[in-house]
Design a protein around this motif. Sequence first.
Motif, PDB file in Angstrom:
ATOM      1  N   HIS A 152       2.198   0.006   0.480  1.00  0.00           N
ATOM      2  CA  HIS A 152       2.847   0.176   1.874  1.00  0.00           C
ATOM      3  C   HIS A 152       2.818   2.009   1.994  1.00  0.00           C
ATOM      4  N   ASN A 153       2.276   2.600   1.253  1.00  0.00           N
ATOM      5  CA  ASN A 153       2.315   4.219   1.540  1.00  0.00           C
ATOM      6  C   ASN A 153       1.668   4.402   3.006  1.00  0.00           C
ATOM      7  N   TYR A 276       3.903   3.864   9.204  1.00  0.00           N
ATOM      8  CA  TYR A 276       4.041   3.210   7.609  1.00  0.00           C
ATOM      9  C   TYR A 276       3.723   1.705   7.757  1.00  0.00           C
ATOM     10  N   PRO A 277       2.752   1.416   7.071  1.00  0.00           N
ATOM     11  CA  PRO A 277       2.234   0.090   7.030  1.00  0.00           C
ATOM     12  C   PRO A 277       3.408  -0.800   6.118  1.00  0.00           C
ATOM     13  N   ASN A 278       4.486  -0.917   6.421  1.00  0.00           N
ATOM     14  CA  ASN A 278       5.504  -1.051   5.651  1.00  0.00           C
ATOM     15  C   ASN A 278       6.308  -2.123   6.354  1.00  0.00           C
ATOM     16  N   ASP A 283       9.535  -0.264  12.939  1.00  0.00           N
ATOM     17  CA  ASP A 283       8.229   0.064  13.704  1.00  0.00           C
ATOM     18  C   ASP A 283       7.190  -0.861  13.565  1.00  0.00           C
ATOM     19  N   ALA A 284       6.842  -1.147  11.811  1.00  0.00           N
ATOM     20  CA  ALA A 284       5.916  -1.630  11.728  1.00  0.00           C
ATOM     21  C   ALA A 284       6.075  -3.254  11.870  1.00  0.00           C
ATOM     22  N   ALA A 302       5.227 -10.847   8.342  1.00  0.00           N
ATOM     23  CA  ALA A 302       4.321  -9.589   8.386  1.00  0.00           C
ATOM     24  C   ALA A 302       4.298  -8.999   7.029  1.00  0.00           C
ATOM     25  N   THR A 303       2.848  -8.969   6.432  1.00  0.00           N
ATOM     26  CA  THR A 303       2.556  -8.498   5.113  1.00  0.00           C
ATOM     27  C   THR A 303       2.192  -6.963   5.156  1.00  0.00           C
ATOM     28  N   ASP A 304       2.385  -6.076   3.924  1.00  0.00           N
ATOM     29  CA  ASP A 304       1.919  -4.749   4.077  1.00  0.00           C
ATOM     30  C   ASP A 304       0.242  -5.029   3.753  1.00  0.00           C
ATOM     31  N   PRO A 305      -0.305  -3.820   3.338  1.00  0.00           N
ATOM     32  CA  PRO A 305      -1.780  -3.621   3.399  1.00  0.00           C
ATOM     33  C   PRO A 305      -2.593  -4.585   2.249  1.00  0.00           C
ATOM     34  N   ASP A 306      -1.763  -4.656   1.047  1.00  0.00           N
ATOM     35  CA  ASP A 306      -2.002  -5.270   0.044  1.00  0.00           C
ATOM     36  C   ASP A 306      -1.531  -6.503  -0.246  1.00  0.00           C
ATOM     37  N   ALA A 307      -0.788  -7.108   0.697  1.00  0.00           N
ATOM     38  CA  ALA A 307      -0.195  -8.274   0.766  1.00  0.00           C
ATOM     39  C   ALA A 307       0.541  -8.791  -0.553  1.00  0.00           C
ATOM     40  N   ASP A 308       1.445  -7.782  -0.871  1.00  0.00           N
ATOM     41  CA  ASP A 308       2.101  -8.069  -1.987  1.00  0.00           C
ATOM     42  C   ASP A 308       3.619  -8.316  -1.461  1.00  0.00           C
ATOM     43  N   ARG A 309       3.906  -7.722  -0.395  1.00  0.00           N
ATOM     44  CA  ARG A 309       5.462  -7.665   0.256  1.00  0.00           C
ATOM     45  C   ARG A 309       5.439  -8.577   1.396  1.00  0.00           C
ATOM     46  N   VAL A 310       6.331  -8.904   1.924  1.00  0.00           N
ATOM     47  CA  VAL A 310       6.468  -9.659   3.294  1.00  0.00           C
ATOM     48  C   VAL A 310       7.901  -9.439   3.913  1.00  0.00           C
TER      49      VAL A 310
END
Length: 577
Positions: A152-153, A276-278, A283-284, A302-310
Amino acid sequence: MNSLDQELQAKVNQWLSSEYDEATRAALQILIDNNEVTELTDSFYKDLEFGTGGLRGIMGVGSNRINKYTIGKATQGLANYLKKQFPNQVIKVAVAYDSRNNSQSLGTLVADVFAANGIQVYLFNELRPTPVLSFAIRHFGCQSGVMLTASHNPKEYNGYKAYWNDGCQLTAPHDTNVITEVNAIHSVSQISFQPIPENIIPVGDEIDKIYINENKKLSIHPEAVEAQKDLKIVFSPIHGTGITIVPKLLEAWGFNNVSIVEEQATPDGNFPTVIYPNPEEEDAMALAKKKGEELDADLVLATDPDADRVGIAVKNDKGSFQLLNGNQIGSLLVYYVLSSKKEQNQLNNNPYVVKTIVTTNLQAEIANHFNVPYYETLTGFKYIGELMTKLGDSATYLVGGEESYGYLVGSLVRDKDAPNACAFLAEMTAYYKSKGKSLYEVLLDLYQEFGCYQEKLVSLTKKGKAGAEEIKAMMSNLRANLPKSLGGIAVVEVRDYENSVAIDIATGTKKVIDLPKSDVLQFITVDGDVISARPSGTEPKIKFYCSVKAPLTAKSHYEQLQKELATKVDRMMADII
């Protein structure tokens, strides 16, 4: 360039040599010509190291940046270690990548280096989530795997998550042993870049189908999904890999009314709609939340770029959408899984749950209520995965996660798994809706039963060499001057995970902490409040976590109690930051 010390200048000169390609030398020469002393220092003052999430850094030129040479060096070191660990064996690795700029080309580079070393590579031919890579390692019987992602960086970052044969990120002793191998590489000539093409096996969507089918078998209440199959769900992948799996998984689970946030549906490493895509950031989540309001959705995901967080948003008691924090989401999942398993008489085969040391104690309270053992690990899901591997078939992992929006239900992978969590969050919403309750109402039920927990995370960003030194000084100062009270409340215990000791302030009695060493300090007050100080292993940040608790006698008191606890948290934080 007289401002650079001798050692730094030598590293810069090495990168200007003919070992490095023309593009690299040209980019470095621009920094020199522009006298970018700070940038040059930050780019070369150290080599990138493995943290809680592996190798992660800003893309650019230098030993402390993500580029073809640092990624190539890491891969060569890992390849060398694999060959020592598995002699006379066919070594297999899986390689995947996310939507970040350069992730695909770096993924290809990683595959090439492995292949050049005689290693068989299962290379995903399109971007995929991190948990799918973890799943693939075990499915293909690989000894290792690599995911190209910076999670999510911000967009300037990329990274390299290295995995072992259990599908878990590298832990001791493999993490430090790999670093030793990487540090033994002193020249680009030691890196094999030219692949043996037949060693690279492309992986298509066939693995998706297997992953989805295996996940579907984990469903606890399929009858609730069937009854609520038109549940209104909004999903955003925030320009990342979630789009490749989450909609398909929700459809396979039985949900037929999933709306995608179109503005964020296309994978894009520039993350044009967010800073931040987090999903931890409001905001994300804003576009997903807005669409949820427009559609009067039951659940926003909503998931982060590598889809390990939601992250999720749910309707509160006033009918407006509210974001839940990671502790709240995780606590709901723990309660749903344990209460459902108990209802079905399935709390057998030595079940357990896992949380990290900075995750809310509400989850421990819930586990105790159901007489299910819980374990605590250091921060970083790799420690949860390591514990799962260690316990193996002797116990049954049910659910666990981190306050930083990472969860896993069931044991299909050894990493946090946002698609898996999305499916269970949707099923949980359907189950409680069938009973006439929203997730918000269930959360208040938990607070009434177990106590109202209020948590806050403060992250201070300290970039570059100067920032790293400042963070180190902050932790040293805290250890040298342990606070006796926080917000006017007496501290009764200090837990120093770096020195593996818990100290009773009143008696001076010390107990050994049976966890790997980690630069974390925790302060426990007489009220049972917990404040933790922890430098991040993956970002240039120091993080302070605070958790407080008070009884909630009636749901109507929740808002007022929240305000009181928030004030208490701020008073305590002010004494430590």
